[in-house]
Design a protein around this motif. Structure first.
Motif, PDB file in Angstrom:
ATOM      1  N   GLY A   1       0.827  -1.202   0.000  1.00 30.33           N
ATOM      2  CA  GLY A   1       0.000   0.000   0.000  1.00 30.33           C
ATOM      3  C   GLY A   1       0.856   1.245   0.000  1.00 30.33           C
ATOM      4  O   GLY A   1       2.061   1.186  -0.268  1.00 30.33           O
ATOM      5  N   GLU A   2       0.255   2.349   0.353  1.00 35.73           N
ATOM      6  CA  GLU A   2       0.959   3.625   0.263  1.00 35.73           C
ATOM      7  C   GLU A   2       2.098   3.744   1.270  1.00 35.73           C
ATOM      8  O   GLU A   2       3.103   4.397   1.003  1.00 35.73           O
ATOM      9  N   ASP A   3       1.908   3.114   2.441  1.00 38.93           N
ATOM     10  CA  ASP A   3       2.911   3.239   3.488  1.00 38.93           C
ATOM     11  C   ASP A   3       3.902   2.078   3.447  1.00 38.93           C
ATOM     12  O   ASP A   3       3.650   1.041   2.838  1.00 38.93           O
ATOM     13  N   PHE A   4       5.026   2.283   4.111  1.00 38.26           N
ATOM     14  CA  PHE A   4       6.064   1.259   4.136  1.00 38.26           C
ATOM     15  C   PHE A   4       5.882   0.326   5.328  1.00 38.26           C
ATOM     16  O   PHE A   4       5.961  -0.894   5.197  1.00 38.26           O
ATOM     17  N   TYR A   5       5.633   0.919   6.467  1.00 38.31           N
ATOM     18  CA  TYR A   5       5.475   0.119   7.679  1.00 38.31           C
ATOM     19  C   TYR A   5       4.287   0.620   8.484  1.00 38.31           C
ATOM     20  O   TYR A   5       3.912   1.806   8.399  1.00 38.31           O
ATOM     21  N   LEU A   6       3.731  -0.293   9.250  1.00 40.20           N
ATOM     22  CA  LEU A   6       2.676   0.070  10.180  1.00 40.20           C
ATOM     23  C   LEU A   6       3.154  -0.329  11.568  1.00 40.20           C
ATOM     24  O   LEU A   6       3.525  -1.483  11.803  1.00 40.20           O
ATOM     25  N   LEU A   7       3.170   0.655  12.479  1.00 42.23           N
ATOM     26  CA  LEU A   7       3.639   0.397  13.837  1.00 42.23           C
ATOM     27  C   LEU A   7       2.463   0.401  14.801  1.00 42.23           C
ATOM     28  O   LEU A   7       1.502   1.157  14.611  1.00 42.23           O
ATOM     29  N   LEU A   8       2.544  -0.428  15.822  1.00 36.88           N
ATOM     30  CA  LEU A   8       1.555  -0.408  16.899  1.00 36.88           C
ATOM     31  C   LEU A   8       2.237   0.112  18.151  1.00 36.88           C
ATOM     32  O   LEU A   8       3.225  -0.470  18.611  1.00 36.88           O
ATOM     33  N   LEU A   9       1.732   1.216  18.686  1.00 33.38           N
ATOM     34  CA  LEU A   9       2.353   1.870  19.840  1.00 33.38           C
ATOM     35  C   LEU A   9       1.505   1.719  21.097  1.00 33.38           C
ATOM     36  O   LEU A   9       0.272   1.733  21.038  1.00 33.38           O
ATOM     37  N   ARG A  10       2.170   1.618  22.237  1.00 24.79           N
ATOM     38  CA  ARG A  10       1.500   1.663  23.547  1.00 24.79           C
ATOM     39  C   ARG A  10       2.188   2.744  24.363  1.00 24.79           C
ATOM     40  O   ARG A  10       3.366   2.604  24.712  1.00 24.79           O
TER      41      ARG A  10
ATOM     42  N   ARG B   1     -11.220  -1.331   3.511  1.00 30.15           N
ATOM     43  CA  ARG B   1      -9.985  -0.916   2.860  1.00 30.15           C
ATOM     44  C   ARG B   1      -8.875  -1.745   3.469  1.00 30.15           C
ATOM     45  O   ARG B   1      -8.601  -1.647   4.662  1.00 30.15           O
ATOM     46  N   THR B   2      -8.280  -2.593   2.666  1.00 27.68           N
ATOM     47  CA  THR B   2      -7.398  -3.626   3.194  1.00 27.68           C
ATOM     48  C   THR B   2      -5.932  -3.312   2.950  1.00 27.68           C
ATOM     49  O   THR B   2      -5.564  -2.869   1.863  1.00 27.68           O
ATOM     50  N   THR B   3      -5.116  -3.529   3.973  1.00 27.43           N
ATOM     51  CA  THR B   3      -3.673  -3.386   3.863  1.00 27.43           C
ATOM     52  C   THR B   3      -3.025  -4.724   4.180  1.00 27.43           C
ATOM     53  O   THR B   3      -3.128  -5.217   5.309  1.00 27.43           O
ATOM     54  N   VAL B   4      -2.405  -5.325   3.186  1.00 30.10           N
ATOM     55  CA  VAL B   4      -1.794  -6.638   3.369  1.00 30.10           C
ATOM     56  C   VAL B   4      -0.432  -6.499   4.028  1.00 30.10           C
ATOM     57  O   VAL B   4       0.360  -5.629   3.656  1.00 30.10           O
ATOM     58  N   VAL B   5      -0.167  -7.364   4.993  1.00 30.92           N
ATOM     59  CA  VAL B   5       1.134  -7.373   5.661  1.00 30.92           C
ATOM     60  C   VAL B   5       2.081  -8.280   4.884  1.00 30.92           C
ATOM     61  O   VAL B   5       1.774  -9.451   4.632  1.00 30.92           O
TER      62      VAL B   5
END
Lengths: 162, 162
Positions: A98-107, B130-134
């Motif tokens: 998709g458009e982004d490179f990485y998806l991060l999950l933050l706490r 809207r799906t983002t594949v990992v």
DNA sequence: CTTGAAAACACGACTCG
DNA sequence: CGAGTCGTGTTTTCAAG
């Protein structure tokens, strides 16, 4: 056979501290038989480990957020995961299509903490960020549908873990 | 005091099946003292439970995807989480700020399975997706930075769990 | 997979600072 | 009141069938 392993995995995903005695009773097998199967599942890497589930609220990390990142300069080598690994506020890092490179999950502890971590992310990895704040979590980390089909056994051939 | 609890939590998030004997040695305390503290942490809800960590690849769920959803008709009551709860492929459901209403985390067998689940999501909850594949997961579910500060103790007053 | 037996562990009651 | 010791019942673990 397969069905028993599935029952074992299903039980251990719900309660990872089940004693082999209770587990044996649950799946209708002797204690040693269950013990053997669990050890084999661990060695094959089907069971990767056991972890205590901790309340993030109790740990003073009540704010969850997703952060999509993309490099400021896409021509440079992309080593964002390594560059960000030192930040303990990052729970997970996914490489995504998709458009982004990485998806991060933050706490994080709160908005101020989020701001600080976002700045650290941007400067550490030279990326732009797009943040989605989590308002509530209806459910999380649910037990998966357990199916150990034979086709999967082939894939595990020769793969050792632990 | 506080520091010992933090050490206990840190150890149990890494290995939830640690015996109290090993745990006591690790945090430098007697066995019964550790036992007492763990039970209190469990009763206060700081430790919510224990779970086996299973390899999704081994369970034939090698494909991870994020699915952002928003209602087809925003005027209707929003009960998407309940409507979707029956789908075992949904690992987590987050209510989010931003353009979308919810963010789902899916674990599926492959593209065909993903297509099927997406259709079920759309029809079950009357939403667009809207799906983002990992593509890969550099890291996931890392142990959080453990800090049980006194301020947090107040918040837990009278809150019982288990 | 089962049986069985030894070592390790859990967990309460008890005692000490 | 929290930390350490003791003792019993349970669990884990291994060997043999």
């Amino acid at each position: 056979m397969e069905e028993t392993d599935q029952a074992i995995i299903a039980a251990l995903t719900v309660d990872g501290r089940l004693s082999y005695t209770d587990l044996a009773e649950k799946v209708g097998l002797s204690v040693s038989a269950v013990h053997q199967r669990v050890r084999r599942l661990e060695q094959r890497g089907v069971i990767k480990g056991y972890a205590a589930q901790v309340s993030f609220e109790a740990l003073d990390l009540p704010l969850t957020a997703f952060v999509a990142i993309r490099p400021f300069d896409p021509s440079q080598p992309d080593d964002a995961p390594e560059r960000l690994a030192h930040l303990p506020e990052i729970d997970s890092c996914y490489s995504v299509a998709g458009e982004d490179f990485y998806l991060l999950l933050l706490r994080v502890a709160g908005p101020a903490d989020l701001e600080r971590v976002l700045q650290e992310i941007r400067t550490s990895a030279n990326v732009t960020t797009r943040t989605t704040v989590v308002l509530s979590t209806p459910y999380e980390h649910r037990a998966p549908k357990v199916t150990l089909d034979p086709a999967n056994q082939h894939r595990l051939r020769g793969v050792s873990a632990e």
